[in-house]
Design an enzyme around this catalytic site. Structure first.
Site, PDB file in Angstrom:
ATOM      1  N   CYS A  45       0.834  -1.193   0.000  1.00 37.90           N
ATOM      2  CA  CYS A  45       0.000   0.000   0.000  1.00 37.90           C
ATOM      3  C   CYS A  45       0.873   1.249   0.000  1.00 37.90           C
ATOM      4  CB  CYS A  45      -0.971   0.109   1.175  1.00 37.90           C
ATOM      5  SG  CYS A  45      -2.207  -1.179   1.183  1.00 37.90           S
TER       6      CYS A  45
ATOM      7  N   ARG B 273       4.037  -0.475  -4.572  1.00 37.00           N
ATOM      8  CA  ARG B 273       3.659  -0.903  -3.231  1.00 37.00           C
ATOM      9  C   ARG B 273       2.294  -1.588  -3.189  1.00 37.00           C
ATOM     10  NH1 ARG B 273       6.817   1.387   0.638  1.00 37.00           N
ATOM     11  NH2 ARG B 273       5.268   0.896   2.208  1.00 37.00           N
TER      12      ARG B 273
ATOM     13  N   TRP C 188      -2.848  -2.662  -1.789  1.00 37.06           N
ATOM     14  CA  TRP C 188      -2.582  -4.093  -1.858  1.00 37.06           C
ATOM     15  C   TRP C 188      -3.552  -4.693  -0.848  1.00 37.06           C
ATOM     16  CZ3 TRP C 188      -0.890  -8.024   1.464  1.00 37.06           C
ATOM     17  CH2 TRP C 188      -0.480  -9.200   0.821  1.00 37.06           C
TER      18      TRP C 188
ATOM     19  N   ASN D 277      -2.115   2.257   5.540  1.00 34.51           N
ATOM     20  CA  ASN D 277      -1.258   1.152   5.094  1.00 34.51           C
ATOM     21  C   ASN D 277      -0.975   0.285   6.310  1.00 34.51           C
ATOM     22  OD1 ASN D 277       2.334   1.174   4.417  1.00 34.51           O
ATOM     23  ND2 ASN D 277       0.900  -0.481   4.230  1.00 34.51           N
ATOM     24  N   GLY D 278      -1.330  -1.008   6.223  1.00 35.63           N
ATOM     25  CA  GLY D 278      -1.089  -1.887   7.370  1.00 35.63           C
ATOM     26  C   GLY D 278      -2.374  -2.572   7.780  1.00 35.63           C
TER      27      GLY D 278
ATOM     28  N   GLU E 270      15.760 -19.704  -4.798  1.00 40.83           N
ATOM     29  CA  GLU E 270      15.577 -18.319  -5.237  1.00 40.83           C
ATOM     30  C   GLU E 270      15.128 -18.292  -6.710  1.00 40.83           C
ATOM     31  OE1 GLU E 270      15.030 -15.440  -4.599  1.00 40.83           O
ATOM     32  OE2 GLU E 270      15.738 -14.244  -6.276  1.00 40.83           O
TER      33      GLU E 270
ATOM     34  N   LYS F  52      11.811 -16.468  -8.427  1.00 43.79           N
ATOM     35  CA  LYS F  52      11.817 -15.568  -9.595  1.00 43.79           C
ATOM     36  C   LYS F  52      10.837 -16.066 -10.649  1.00 43.79           C
ATOM     37  CE  LYS F  52      13.219 -12.712  -8.276  1.00 43.79           C
ATOM     38  NZ  LYS F  52      13.805 -12.714  -6.996  1.00 43.79           N
TER      39      LYS F  52
ATOM     40  N   GLU G 228       7.044 -15.799  -9.439  1.00 43.57           N
ATOM     41  CA  GLU G 228       6.402 -14.488  -9.253  1.00 43.57           C
ATOM     42  C   GLU G 228       6.152 -13.740 -10.545  1.00 43.57           C
ATOM     43  OE1 GLU G 228       8.551 -11.844  -6.575  1.00 43.57           O
ATOM     44  OE2 GLU G 228      10.438 -12.508  -7.396  1.00 43.57           O
TER      45      GLU G 228
ATOM     46  N   HIS H 185      14.252 -38.562  -3.016  1.00 40.71           N
ATOM     47  CA  HIS H 185      13.495 -38.893  -1.808  1.00 40.71           C
ATOM     48  C   HIS H 185      12.025 -38.506  -1.924  1.00 40.71           C
ATOM     49  CE1 HIS H 185      17.169 -40.053   0.198  1.00 40.71           C
ATOM     50  NE2 HIS H 185      17.726 -38.925  -0.224  1.00 40.71           N
TER      51      HIS H 185
ATOM     52  N   LYS I  49       5.904  -4.709  -3.649  1.00 39.30           N
ATOM     53  CA  LYS I  49       7.356  -4.647  -3.473  1.00 39.30           C
ATOM     54  C   LYS I  49       7.771  -4.706  -2.011  1.00 39.30           C
ATOM     55  CE  LYS I  49      11.588  -4.029  -4.896  1.00 39.30           C
ATOM     56  NZ  LYS I  49      12.236  -5.262  -5.373  1.00 39.30           N
TER      57      LYS I  49
HETATM   58  C1  F6R Z   1      11.131 -11.634  -4.465  1.00 44.10           C
HETATM   59  C2  F6R Z   1      11.157 -10.551  -3.511  1.00 44.10           C
HETATM   60  C3  F6R Z   1      10.661 -10.785  -2.131  1.00 44.10           C
HETATM   61  C4  F6R Z   1      11.496  -9.979  -1.126  1.00 44.10           C
HETATM   62  C5  F6R Z   1      10.911 -10.108   0.288  1.00 44.10           C
HETATM   63  C6  F6R Z   1      11.744  -9.345   1.285  1.00 44.10           C
HETATM   64  O1  F6R Z   1      11.689 -11.259  -5.676  1.00 44.10           O
HETATM   65  O2  F6R Z   1      11.553  -9.460  -3.835  1.00 44.10           O
HETATM   66  O3  F6R Z   1      10.669 -12.141  -1.809  1.00 44.10           O
HETATM   67  O4  F6R Z   1      12.805 -10.448  -1.145  1.00 44.10           O
HETATM   68  O5  F6R Z   1       9.617  -9.626   0.306  1.00 44.10           O
HETATM   69  O6  F6R Z   1      11.819  -7.985   0.955  1.00 44.10           O
HETATM   70  P1  F6R Z   1      12.967  -7.066   1.501  1.00 44.10           P
HETATM   71  O7  F6R Z   1      14.245  -7.505   0.873  1.00 44.10           O
HETATM   72  O8  F6R Z   1      12.572  -5.692   1.075  1.00 44.10           O
HETATM   73  O9  F6R Z   1      12.994  -7.254   2.976  1.00 44.10           O
END
Ligand code: F6R
Length: 592
Positions: free
Chosen positions: A2, A28, A77, A103-104, A470, A474, A477, A493, A587
């Protein structure tokens, strides 16, 4: 999670200013958006819709036809209540006397709402937020500011809140857990969840800390500590951000721009204050247990850290996701050390872990990108990764920079900082050669081949096991393809049952003692019909498609994740997804 933005000042087109600023905060949250402006007559008019604010070029004429010097806005969001026009912010009390954005999460909203309904308040949305508007209204007899404080004292949870009133020419805002930053121009004020919203107008900022509120009015700005109800002075900080670095420039998407920027960002991360790296290394050596904490991608980076410290410094380091940390809190002592990793520095789960650890006297080191973030401000030592604004939801350049810092720390811990620096400088130059259109086109070939698959798997070993996970994040998402990352040895396993003819499987193969094992895992997958995409410095007969990466030793995670970032990006574009704003995500995850 948000975005909030508000303006008060001499410009009479406040709603238009808020519209433009909110577009910079869309990362956001992009489920819906809304703007409310207070006409100079006092009347408040609201426009709100589902959908992305970036698609909006003009506002309804009610918001622009009369002079309005105060406006607030929100990009959402969704947490409580579906994605509908009605649930979009801002929310209002009866007769739109009080209008707010939030926000929250207001955790005790159900009991507060019940109470307010009994008192005759009529609710129109399913949100927790609307409760705040009615709560302020309920106590408005005490004056706007006092009613705002009463509402805050009754609300539980972590949030940022802004409110305007029909009867007063001011904006009130408060924070408890979610970011709010005030920007000051000449006789004008801005308040936002993040700086880019007002960077066009001012670089002078003041940070609101938890349990503080601010009142913005024509005749000045006042900060109050909500615990003591005393006025407080705030320092003005001049931000050295460049507006252009937060723009897409010649690139179609931020994600691609940020992947390409890794040519420079890795070098910037390596160029750290050596004294600080040595100080943190010393703290790790003497700590009664070191705990790395992070979420999502930053969490996977933290997991790589445990392998780096084991190999390079023969040191055991613990790792936990922020959301899982509380189970391990009993082990933390006042001589323990926490290393928090975060791009935004605002992730609620990581912040909460820090807050809990701090209560036990634990020393906090944070590795962050946003140097002015809450995390940076509450840490004892901050190592800035200096990656510049990362706008795409999927983290790319911050990831490799965080990996570089952990590599430096592990080498520093082993008394070999120079060796670590040399390795990373060489890696940065190899990345420079790698990130070019030819490499991108080559990866596009494989993206075209697999674009319609339902599932894919990624295997790695040792340092590259967390990188396999990781990679899965990627791919999930931005491409929305079901992807899972495993330790290669774990496949037999259970998960190998998922492999059938043509299932794509990425094998991350470093040129070290782990190679034979992971190649043998890839061979097992191939025997079941899997299609093997090798990410490796050398080709191998088991690979159906080979993506070459430099032979980077302990920096192998850095070079291995880059082609997979490119692959995820290409898949998103081919599948017509917006890689910068994937569905259901935001984000900065400022809710638990
Ligand atoms: C994935 C991604 C998220 C962030 C996670 C933590 O590409 O960006 O998984 O890594 O939300 O965010 P930060 O790094 O801002 O604490």
């Amino acid at each position: 999670m948000c975005g909030i933005f508000a303006y008060l000042g001499p410009k009479s087109n406040s709603a238009q200013i808020v519209l433009e600023g909110l577009k910079k905060l869309e990362y956001r949250g992009y489920d819906s958006w809304g703007i409310a402006c207070r006409r100079d007559s006092g009347e408040i008019v609201i426009e709100k819709h589902t959908g992305k604010i970036s698609d909006v070029s003009s506002l309804k004429k009610e918001l622009t036809e009369e002079p309005a010097h105060i406006a607030i806005g929100h990009s959402r969001w969704a947490t409580h209540g579906g994605v509908t026009d009605m649930n979009a912010h801002p929310h209002a009390s009866e007769e739109k006397e009080i209008v707010i954005a939030h926000n929250g999460i207001l955790e005790n909203y159900e009991s507060l709402k019940k109470d307010l309904i009994e008192k005759g308040h009529k609710f129109v949305s399913e949100t927790d937020t609307e409760v705040f508007a009615h709560l302020i209204q309920e106590n408005i007899g005490e004056g706007f500011e006092q009613a705002f404080k009463i509402a805050l004292s009754k609300g539980a949870g972590r949030y940022a809140l802004i409110a305007i009133s029909k009867n007063e020419e001011k904006i009130l805002a408060a924070r408890r857990g979610s970011p709010l930053i005030v920007g000051t121009g000449s006789d004008e004020y801005f308040i936002a969840s993040d700086i880019p919203a007002f960077l066009k107008y001012t670089k002078k900022v003041m940070y609101l800390d938890d349990d503080q509120m601010v009142s913005l009015a024509k005749d000045g700005i006042t900060f109050t500590d909500l615990k003591t109800d005393k006025k407080i002075e705030k320092r003005t900080i001049i931000i050295d951000w460049d507006e252009k670095s937060a723009e897409k420039g010649e690139f179609k998407h931020f994600m691609l721009k940020e992947i390409m920027e890794q040519k420079m960002t890795l070098t910037r991360a390596i160029n750290q204050d050596e004294e600080k790296i040595l100080e943190v290394a010393q703290a790790i050596k003497t700590a009664y247990g070191t705990y790395i904490v992070g979420c999502g991608t930053a969490g996977k980076v933290g997991m790589v850290g445990t392998y780096l410290f084991s190999h390079i410094a023969q040191k055991h380091i613990n790792f936990m996701f922020g959301s899982e940390f509380s189970s391990f809190l009993p082990f933390m002592k006042d001589k323990s050390l926490m290393i928090a990793i975060s791009q935004s520095g605002e992730t609620a789960d990581t912040l909460e872990a820090i807050e809990e650890a701090k209560k036990k006297g634990v020393k906090i080191v944070s590795i962050v990108n946003v140097e002015t973030s809450t995390m940076a401000r509450i840490s004892d030592i901050v190592i800035p990764i200096k990656a510049g604004p990362e706008k795409a939801v999927a983290s790319t350049k911050a990831t490799t920079s965080q990996l570089a810092i952990l590599t430096l720390l592990a080498y520093a811990c082993a008394g070999k900082l120079d060796e670590g620096k040399r390795l990373l400088v060489a890696t940065a130059s190899q990345i420079n050669d790698m990130l070019n259109p030819r490499y991108e086109n080559y990866i596009r070939e494989i993206a075209e081949k697999i674009q319609n698959v339902e599932s894919m798997y990624i295997i790695g070993k040792d340092l590259n096991y967390p990188i396999a996970m990781e990679s899965a994040i990627k791919l999930q998402e931005v491409s929305y393809i079901h992807a899972e990352g495993f330790a290669g040895g774990e496949l037999k396993h259970g998960p190998i049952a998922l492999i059938s003819k043509g299932t794509p499987c990425i094998a991350i193969v470093a040129n070290d003692e782990t190679k034979a094992g992971i190649i043998s895992n890839a061979t097992e997958i191939k025997a079941r019909g899997g299609y093997i995409i090798g990410v490796s410095p050398e080709n191998n007969s088991v690979f159906d498609f080979w993506i070459k990466v430099p032979d980077a030793g302990m920096a192998s995670p850095i070079v291995s994740i880059i082609p997979i970032q490119i692959l995820a990006y290409q898949l998103a574009v081919l599948r017509q997804n917006n890689p910068d704003m994937p569905r259901n995500l935001a984000k900065s995850v400022t809710v638990k």
